[in-house]
Design an enzyme around this catalytic site. Sequence first.
Site, mmCIF file in Angstrom:
data_model
loop_
_atom_site.group_PDB
_atom_site.id
_atom_site.type_symbol
_atom_site.label_atom_id
_atom_site.label_comp_id
_atom_site.label_asym_id
_atom_site.label_seq_id
_atom_site.Cartn_x
_atom_site.Cartn_y
_atom_site.Cartn_z
ATOM 1 N N LYS A 83 15.428 24.035 17.812
ATOM 2 C CA LYS A 83 14.437 22.974 17.990
ATOM 3 C C LYS A 83 13.392 23.457 19.009
ATOM 4 C CE LYS A 83 14.867 17.940 18.116
ATOM 5 N NZ LYS A 83 15.672 16.840 18.660
HETATM 6 C C1 E4P Z 1 14.898 13.572 17.443
HETATM 7 O O1 E4P Z 1 15.135 14.705 17.188
HETATM 8 C C2 E4P Z 1 14.975 13.007 18.790
HETATM 9 O O2 E4P Z 1 16.142 13.513 19.380
HETATM 10 C C3 E4P Z 1 15.095 11.510 18.803
HETATM 11 O O3 E4P Z 1 15.002 10.967 17.514
HETATM 12 C C4 E4P Z 1 14.245 10.833 19.817
HETATM 13 O O4 E4P Z 1 14.486 9.440 19.752
HETATM 14 P P1 E4P Z 1 14.021 8.450 20.894
HETATM 15 O O5 E4P Z 1 12.525 8.351 20.867
HETATM 16 O O6 E4P Z 1 14.670 7.144 20.559
HETATM 17 O O7 E4P Z 1 14.523 9.031 22.199
#
Ligand code: E4P
Length: 216
Positions: A83
């Site tokens: 990522k």
């Molecule tokens: C995605 O990869 C992120 O980890 C996640 O969906 C972020 O979500 P949030 O905005 O609720 O923290």
Amino acid sequence: MKFFIDTADISAIRELYASGLCDGVTTNPSLIKKSGRDFKEVIAEICEIVDGPVSAEVIATETEVMLAEGRALAKIADNVVIKLPLTMDGLKACKIFSEEGVATNVTLCFSANQALLAAKVGASYISPFIGRLDDIHVDGLELIQEIRQIYDNYGFETEILAASIRSPLHVKECALAGADVMTAPPAVIAGLSNHPLTDKGLAAFLADAKAAGITV
Ligand code: E4P
């Protein structure tokens, strides 16, 4: 649409993955912090439970260091997806990983142009954050629709991974908009099966079965 579980909570992953409804896992540094566990240990444990893609995020901000971190993470298991943040350095790292055949998830995407860049460097997944846009009064769903159209216009193979999903309504809207994947917290995924009319109907059927002495 594929379902990824957005958590680093091992017991929640184990339970939901056993349902057969989920295809992978996404994590981020905040979720790892919440787990209170060692980063690489948690990723290794998740990869033992889940056959599908497991996103693990670099914490570097410079391309060269992102590459080193990504390579270290990729060694944990074959299903680790690196990522990378949607910055110029992240995009450069993504390009290099794409050429090496390493799977990538470009994260923190908040605009269609950012998603276009991620596709051009061969990202495996682009993660538009729906909930965080909604939080600032911007329609997150519209972003999914725009990216779908752009990717379809040019035949980009990057998968749209709708992220920052906060509710069952988000899930439905992303499915209607053609997102390839959605990632959501365990509670949101588990709640998708709930409907008061299902509960009411089942209670009535069970009561009638008992009254009629039905056995199977
Ligand atoms: C995605 O990869 C992120 O980890 C996640 O969906 C972020 O979500 P949030 O905005 O609720 O923290």
